[in-house]
Design an enzyme around this catalytic site. Structure first.
Site, PDB file in Angstrom:
ATOM      1  N   SER A  59       0.852  -1.188   0.000  1.00  0.00           N
ATOM      2  CA  SER A  59       0.000   0.000   0.000  1.00  0.00           C
ATOM      3  C   SER A  59       0.886   1.236   0.000  1.00  0.00           C
ATOM      4  O   SER A  59       2.123   1.138   0.003  1.00  0.00           O
ATOM      5  CB  SER A  59      -0.908   0.007   1.231  1.00  0.00           C
ATOM      6  OG  SER A  59      -0.123   0.093   2.416  1.00  0.00           O
ATOM      7  N   LYS A  60       0.262   2.408   0.024  1.00  0.00           N
ATOM      8  CA  LYS A  60       1.034   3.657  -0.024  1.00  0.00           C
ATOM      9  C   LYS A  60       2.012   3.773   1.145  1.00  0.00           C
ATOM     10  O   LYS A  60       3.092   4.326   1.001  1.00  0.00           O
ATOM     11  CB  LYS A  60       0.082   4.857  -0.028  1.00  0.00           C
ATOM     12  CG  LYS A  60      -0.625   5.079  -1.354  1.00  0.00           C
ATOM     13  CD  LYS A  60      -1.465   6.338  -1.324  1.00  0.00           C
ATOM     14  CE  LYS A  60      -2.158   6.553  -2.670  1.00  0.00           C
ATOM     15  NZ  LYS A  60      -3.005   7.768  -2.654  1.00  0.00           N
ATOM     16  N   ARG A  61       1.620   3.238   2.305  1.00  0.00           N
ATOM     17  CA  ARG A  61       2.510   3.371   3.456  1.00  0.00           C
ATOM     18  C   ARG A  61       3.776   2.543   3.290  1.00  0.00           C
ATOM     19  O   ARG A  61       4.773   2.770   3.968  1.00  0.00           O
ATOM     20  CB  ARG A  61       1.789   2.989   4.745  1.00  0.00           C
ATOM     21  CG  ARG A  61       1.366   1.537   4.837  1.00  0.00           C
ATOM     22  CD  ARG A  61       0.466   1.312   6.050  1.00  0.00           C
ATOM     23  NE  ARG A  61      -0.064  -0.030   6.073  1.00  0.00           N
ATOM     24  CZ  ARG A  61       0.531  -1.048   6.656  1.00  0.00           C
ATOM     25  NH1 ARG A  61       1.702  -0.872   7.237  1.00  0.00           N
ATOM     26  NH2 ARG A  61      -0.020  -2.247   6.655  1.00  0.00           N
ATOM     27  N   GLY A  67       5.254   2.367   0.292  1.00  0.00           N
ATOM     28  CA  GLY A  67       5.969   2.934  -0.847  1.00  0.00           C
ATOM     29  C   GLY A  67       5.312   2.635  -2.174  1.00  0.00           C
ATOM     30  O   GLY A  67       5.903   2.861  -3.227  1.00  0.00           O
TER      31      GLY A  67
END
Length: 464
Positions: free
Chosen positions: A243-245, A247
């Protein structure tokens, strides 16, 4: 057989790491075997598809240098073709109209769940020999369902996972056209793969459950079945879905964050694929070595620090002039203009061994082109009374010395001996006054990069 692969993203967001890896592997397979790589934009999700996302995909592919031989093709421009195939399938009895409403379908599934059965469409409107169908209700627009085989299996030898088998009895009749007449994703994919002569479908293993349905539709259309290769997902370092967390940001965001495309490509290639213990390799080597059989059957883990390490390697190898132009753009985005004194290429040459991203390289270069205001605590810690005489003497002698690194180094060495000081006692305050930092390359090399008058001015502000 001519190899034909495709990358078929949906333009409902940016080109992310998982999509970029799929594109890379499909591209490499075609390039290795002298085949054709096709870009297809699956834009039938009208509510979520955007032109901005289409452009983000095209920009990401371009930045990664993943060139395609055909396309981009857009599904929305092929609607007439899909509808013609659906009409043909209705006429041939390979599809049928279903008038079951969404509410009825949900009630059917609830009853099945209550009985401990797998929820599925029960074939109420499916035509069979000897079966009398109900009268279609007035005012209800039907969906079109594919008449899936009731017996046998849908099976394939997956090029990554091996033999995969689905019982047809476990597959219900897939909707291939919605009530408004628009064809569905699984149907459009089949027609596209058929029309474009796709020979290998390389994609994420989240598509495994779509594959038996697509194979059965292809068989109904009398089409050749492509080979399938389903790659395991990419997970974060904590084992959770990327996910975005972790990267999982836009490919273009990596460009903005100071990564080189060849570094990201090299890193993506190693996410679930390997050639022995090789970690760093050129694109040409990757093409020569690439083999779908070497893709791991287990999920890959995304490691941002490993990506930084790979990027650091490629920055060290990169041409200074190229790096200078990239860093110049990053500086310009900050409102900093890199002038000709010092030459940005010379700054790059001195600092590139010390950084992992172009943003870090821009941070190092910026101090050569802007006013520097060292933190007071750094000045207090390093401009000590016992070193001020040596620093003031150096400032005076800097006015006449040949302005080059060897001469500056010799002058500093003389001063150390004269004042009985160790190198850090002089080097640290010089660094702080010049660049506001305590860590730089060799201090004489840093001094030589600056114009003499800038060095004297910066020292003068703190030694007067």
């Amino acid at each position: 057989m001519t190899i034909r692969t495709r990358f078929a993203p949906s333009p409902t967001g940016y080109l992310h790491i998982g999509g970029a890896r799929t594109a890379l592997f499909s591209w490499a397979y075609a390039r290795k075997l002298g085949g054709t790589f096709i870009l297809r934009i699956e834009d039938t999700d009208l509510e979520r598809s955007t032109q901005e996302s289409v452009q983000a995909i095209l920009d990401g592919m371009s930045w990664l240098n993943l060139d395609y031989d055909e396309g981009p093709f857009y599904q929305m421009q092929r609607m007439d073709r899909y509808k013609a195939v659906i009409r043909q399938m209705l006429e041939e009895g390979k599809a049928y109209r279903c008038y079951t409403s969404p509410a009825e379908l949900e009630a059917m599934r609830e009853a099945q769940r209550a009985r401990g059965e797998k929820p599925r469409y029960d074939g109420h409107w499916r035509p069979e020999q000897g079966k009398v169908l109900p009268v279609p209700p007035e005012g209800v627009k039907p969906v079109v369902r594919f008449k899936n085989p009731l017996h046998g299996v849908a099976a394939w030898d997956d090029m990554v996972k091996g033999k995969i088998v689905f019982e047809n009895s476990e597959l219900d009749d897939l909707i291939i056209a919605r009530a408004d007449g628009t064809p569905t994703y699984n149907f459009c994919v089949v027609v596209d793969d058929l029309d474009m002569g796709i020979t290998q479908v390389i994609r994420g293993d989240d598509h495994v459950n779509n594959t038996p349905r697509q194979i059965n539709i292809l068989k109904a259309l009398g089409a050749a079945i492509p080979q399938y290769a389903h790659m395991p997902m990419i997970l974060g370092s904590d084992g959770e879905r990327l996910s975005k967390r972790h990267g999982a940001v836009s490919v273009i965001q990596y460009a903005e964050d100071g990564f080189l495309p060849e570094a990201l490509i090299n890193y993506l290639a190693r996410l679930g694929w390997s050639h022995g213990d090789e970690e760093i390799f050129s694109m040409q080597q990757f093409i020569e070595w690439f083999d779908l059989r070497h893709i791991s059957k287990s999920a890959a883990q995304f490691n941002p620090e490993k990506l930084r390490w790979v990027n650091q390697h490629y920055i060290k190898l990169a041409d200074n002039a190229r790096l200078a132009e990239l860093v110049r753009k990053h500086l310009a985005e900050r409102g900093v203009q890199a002038t000709d004194t010092p030459q940005l290429g010379a700054v790059i040459a001195l600092y590139k061994e010390r950084v992992a991203t172009l943003l870090e390289l821009a941070d190092e270069a910026e101090v050569f082109y802007v006013e520097v205001h060292p933190a007071q605590e750094l000045l207090d810690a390093h401009l000590l009374p016992e070193v001020l005489p040596a620093l003031r003497e150096l400032a005076g002698r800097f006015a006449d010395v040949a302005w080059e690194s060897p001469a500056i180094a010799a002058l500093i060495k003389e001063s150390l001996a004269k004042h009985n000081l160790k190198m850090p006692r002089l080097a640290m305050p010089l660094r702080v006054m010049l660049v506001g930092q305590t860590h730089t390359p060799s201090v004489d090399a840093v001094l030589a990069l600056f114009p003499r008058e800038v060095v004297l001015a910066r020292m003068g502000k703190h030694l007067s």
